[in-house]
Each structure stands twice: as C-alpha cells, then as structure tokens.
Design a protein around this motif. Structure first.
Motif, PDB file in Angstrom:
ATOM      1  N   ASN A  31       0.836  -1.183   0.000  1.00 48.21           N
ATOM      2  CA  ASN A  31       0.000   0.000   0.000  1.00 48.21           C
ATOM      3  C   ASN A  31       0.876   1.240   0.000  1.00 48.21           C
ATOM      4  N   ASN A  94       4.979  -5.482   3.305  1.00 46.14           N
ATOM      5  CA  ASN A  94       4.889  -6.408   4.429  1.00 46.14           C
ATOM      6  C   ASN A  94       5.969  -7.458   4.324  1.00 46.14           C
ATOM      7  N   THR A  95       6.841  -7.466   5.321  1.00 47.52           N
ATOM      8  CA  THR A  95       7.883  -8.483   5.358  1.00 47.52           C
ATOM      9  C   THR A  95       7.376  -9.633   6.222  1.00 47.52           C
ATOM     10  N   THR A  97       8.082 -10.210   9.186  1.00 44.91           N
ATOM     11  CA  THR A  97       7.935  -9.861  10.599  1.00 44.91           C
ATOM     12  C   THR A  97       7.160  -8.573  10.827  1.00 44.91           C
ATOM     13  N   ALA A  98       7.073  -7.703   9.848  1.00 46.44           N
ATOM     14  CA  ALA A  98       6.413  -6.425  10.122  1.00 46.44           C
ATOM     15  C   ALA A  98       6.078  -5.711   8.832  1.00 46.44           C
ATOM     16  N   SER A  99       5.160  -4.769   8.969  1.00 47.62           N
ATOM     17  CA  SER A  99       4.888  -3.867   7.869  1.00 47.62           C
ATOM     18  C   SER A  99       5.800  -2.668   8.022  1.00 47.62           C
ATOM     19  N   LYS A 100       6.639  -2.415   7.032  1.00 43.44           N
ATOM     20  CA  LYS A 100       7.592  -1.319   7.147  1.00 43.44           C
ATOM     21  C   LYS A 100       7.289  -0.258   6.110  1.00 43.44           C
ATOM     22  N   LEU A 101       7.351   0.985   6.561  1.00 44.90           N
ATOM     23  CA  LEU A 101       7.142   2.121   5.671  1.00 44.90           C
ATOM     24  C   LEU A 101       8.468   2.718   5.264  1.00 44.90           C
ATOM     25  N   THR A 102       8.557   3.073   3.994  1.00 42.03           N
ATOM     26  CA  THR A 102       9.723   3.786   3.479  1.00 42.03           C
ATOM     27  C   THR A 102       9.240   5.121   2.948  1.00 42.03           C
ATOM     28  N   PHE A 103       9.848   6.203   3.450  1.00 43.73           N
ATOM     29  CA  PHE A 103       9.367   7.549   3.160  1.00 43.73           C
ATOM     30  C   PHE A 103      10.173   8.235   2.078  1.00 43.73           C
TER      31      PHE A 103
ATOM     32  N   TYR B  31       3.322  -3.923  16.946  1.00 42.65           N
ATOM     33  CA  TYR B  31       4.460  -3.410  16.186  1.00 42.65           C
ATOM     34  C   TYR B  31       4.789  -1.975  16.585  1.00 42.65           C
ATOM     35  N   TYR B  33       8.053   1.160  16.065  1.00 44.95           N
ATOM     36  CA  TYR B  33       9.136   1.569  15.172  1.00 44.95           C
ATOM     37  C   TYR B  33       9.860   2.796  15.728  1.00 44.95           C
ATOM     38  N   TYR B  35      12.104   5.897  13.956  1.00 42.62           N
ATOM     39  CA  TYR B  35      12.598   6.564  12.758  1.00 42.62           C
ATOM     40  C   TYR B  35      13.408   7.781  13.168  1.00 42.62           C
ATOM     41  N   LEU B  43      12.230  10.474   6.381  1.00 40.92           N
ATOM     42  CA  LEU B  43      12.283   9.614   7.561  1.00 40.92           C
ATOM     43  C   LEU B  43      12.941   8.298   7.197  1.00 40.92           C
ATOM     44  N   LEU B  45      14.090   4.414   8.762  1.00 38.46           N
ATOM     45  CA  LEU B  45      13.816   3.448   9.807  1.00 38.46           C
ATOM     46  C   LEU B  45      15.104   3.005  10.486  1.00 38.46           C
ATOM     47  N   TYR B  48      12.865  -1.715  14.476  1.00 30.74           N
ATOM     48  CA  TYR B  48      11.464  -1.930  14.751  1.00 30.74           C
ATOM     49  C   TYR B  48      11.297  -3.166  15.629  1.00 30.74           C
ATOM     50  N   TYR B  50       8.432  -6.365  16.704  1.00 32.53           N
ATOM     51  CA  TYR B  50       7.200  -7.065  16.376  1.00 32.53           C
ATOM     52  C   TYR B  50       6.692  -7.868  17.564  1.00 32.53           C
ATOM     53  N   GLU B  59      17.067   0.458   8.137  1.00 32.90           N
ATOM     54  CA  GLU B  59      18.114   0.819   7.173  1.00 32.90           C
ATOM     55  C   GLU B  59      19.255   1.623   7.759  1.00 32.90           C
ATOM     56  N   LEU B  94       2.041   0.426  14.626  1.00 36.74           N
ATOM     57  CA  LEU B  94       1.184  -0.048  13.536  1.00 36.74           C
ATOM     58  C   LEU B  94      -0.213  -0.231  14.090  1.00 36.74           C
ATOM     59  N   ILE B 100       0.270   3.412  10.044  1.00 37.39           N
ATOM     60  CA  ILE B 100       1.311   3.676  11.039  1.00 37.39           C
ATOM     61  C   ILE B 100       1.083   5.063  11.615  1.00 37.39           C
TER      62      ILE B 100
END
Lengths: 113, 111
Positions: A31, A94-95, A97-103, B31, B33, B35, B43, B45, B48, B50, B59, B94, B100
């Motif tokens: 998404n 979605n990996t 282990t978690a849903s990760k957002l990249t901005f 979950y 996180y 950032y 932003l 990461l 995080y 779980y 990253e 989450l 989020i």
C-alpha cells in the motif's frame, strides 16, 4: 535508499487553489500512504491506498495510484492556509515480521491568503 | 491520537555519552518503530519491534540499539552519541488498517 520521491519539493499556491503532489517509487508495494507534517510536529496520517486500488477520496483529498508507473498523486482541493505543511508519501511492504514504511523526502506546501 | 508518548521531547547531550529515548504506548499495539528525520533524507527506519523481546534492524541501525521488555515500551539507545546522530527521532506504532501512527518526536542535539 529512498523508496518514495515526491515532486515538487516545494509548492506555493493561493488559498482556494488546488495543490497536486506526486510520488514515485521503485519496488512493488502493499500500500501507499500519505502523511502531513506541520513544522515542529509529528506526522499525521492522511490516507492509505492499497495496491489493488486506483483512486481514493477523503474530504478534500484525492489520491491516485498507478502501479504500472509506480507513481501516486495527492490532490488537495480548495486549499486553505491551514493546509500549509510538508507532505510525505510512504510505501509499505509487508515483510515476514512487520509492515515497514519507506518515506520520501516530502513536498513543502505553502498556501497564502 | 494513538496513545504514543515520547520522552524526552528535547535533549542536548555531549559526544560520547549514552542516550536513551523512550516510547510509550497505551493501546497494546504489537508493532513499534523508531525513525529518524533529517533534512534531505525524509524519515529513515532505525529499528522496529514485532513483539516483546522481538526486534530487528532498519536501514540506519548502526550506532543504535533497542529493547522491548514490555509491550508498551520501546527504548532506543545511543551507546555513545556522535554529532551525526543529531536528529529528530520519531516513534511509531502499527495501528488498524495497516496505518502507522507517529509520536510527536524527540529532538536530540549532540554537541
């Protein structure tokens, strides 16, 4: 590396005009979400569009998603001074282990009276 | 408002000192996180979580560690702060619908 890249980096419009911001990304996503950030504040979630959706509306916001072009746009209609903020797109994957957002790096919107 | 509280909100520290930022949530989200936000980078990461005692790297995890001994608390530690870690740090959870939600941020200056 940045997944989402917003365009333009800065936008200045007058109150009542529409504002359009674009976001491009690189890999497949689950998404895409748009956030607003007022100066010195946290990010506020605006809208989420799933990868199988093409358009979504919420009040004065309209978001489109084109997965073939890996791009999204956010349209704010009839802008107000209170819309002045930075707007970020974020892609979600979605990996295991978690849903990760990249901005992305954001679009700074200035709405003047 | 997703019931997220960050502390401290503002901190100035010296290079080489340890720093811990705390994120507290009241709604039992699984979950969480961390950032960081820097000009020109958006932003990024850091780490995080779980679940309790379950964490993973993002990253930009070098120089940072995290711990989650309780569902409600997610701690970010800078073992030996450097000037490059001057930043705004945001905690997030989450929530429903894969959305989020962010805390208000912690401004850290390393001098």
């Amino acid at each position: 590396s940045q997944q989402g890249e917003e365009d333009p980096q800065a936008l200045s419009i007058q109150e009542g005009e529409n504002a359009t911001m674009n976001c491009s990304y690189k890999t497949s996503i689950n998404n895409l979400q748009w956030y607003r950030q007022n100066s010195g504040r946290g990010l506020v979630h605006l809208i989420l569009i799933r990868s199988n959706e093409r358009e979504k509306h919420s009040g004065r916001l309209r978001v489109t998603l084109d997965t073939s072009k890996k791009s999204s746009s956010l349209l704010i209609t009839a802008s107000r001074a209170a819309d002045t903020a930075s707007y970020f797109c974020a892609t979600a994957k979605n990996t295991g282990t978690a849903s990760k957002l990249t901005f992305g790096t954001g679009t700074r919107l200035q709405v003047t009276l | 408002d997703a019931g997220i509280t960050q502390s401290p909100r503002h901190k100035v520290t010296e290079t080489g000192t340890p720093v811990t930022l705390r994120c507290h949530q009241t709604e039992n989200h699984r979950y969480m996180y961390w950032y960081r936000q820097d000009p020109g980078h958006g932003l990024r990461l850091i780490h995080y979580s779980y679940g309790v005692k379950d964490t993973d790297k993002g990253e930009v995890s070098d120089g940072y560690s995290v711990s989650r001994s309780k569902t409600e608390d997610f701690l970010l530690t800078l073992e030996s702060a450097t000037s490059s870690q001057t930043s705004v740090y945001f905690c997030a959870i989450l929530g429903s619908g894969n959305t989020i939600y962010f805390g208000e941020g912690s401004w850290l200056t390393v001098v």
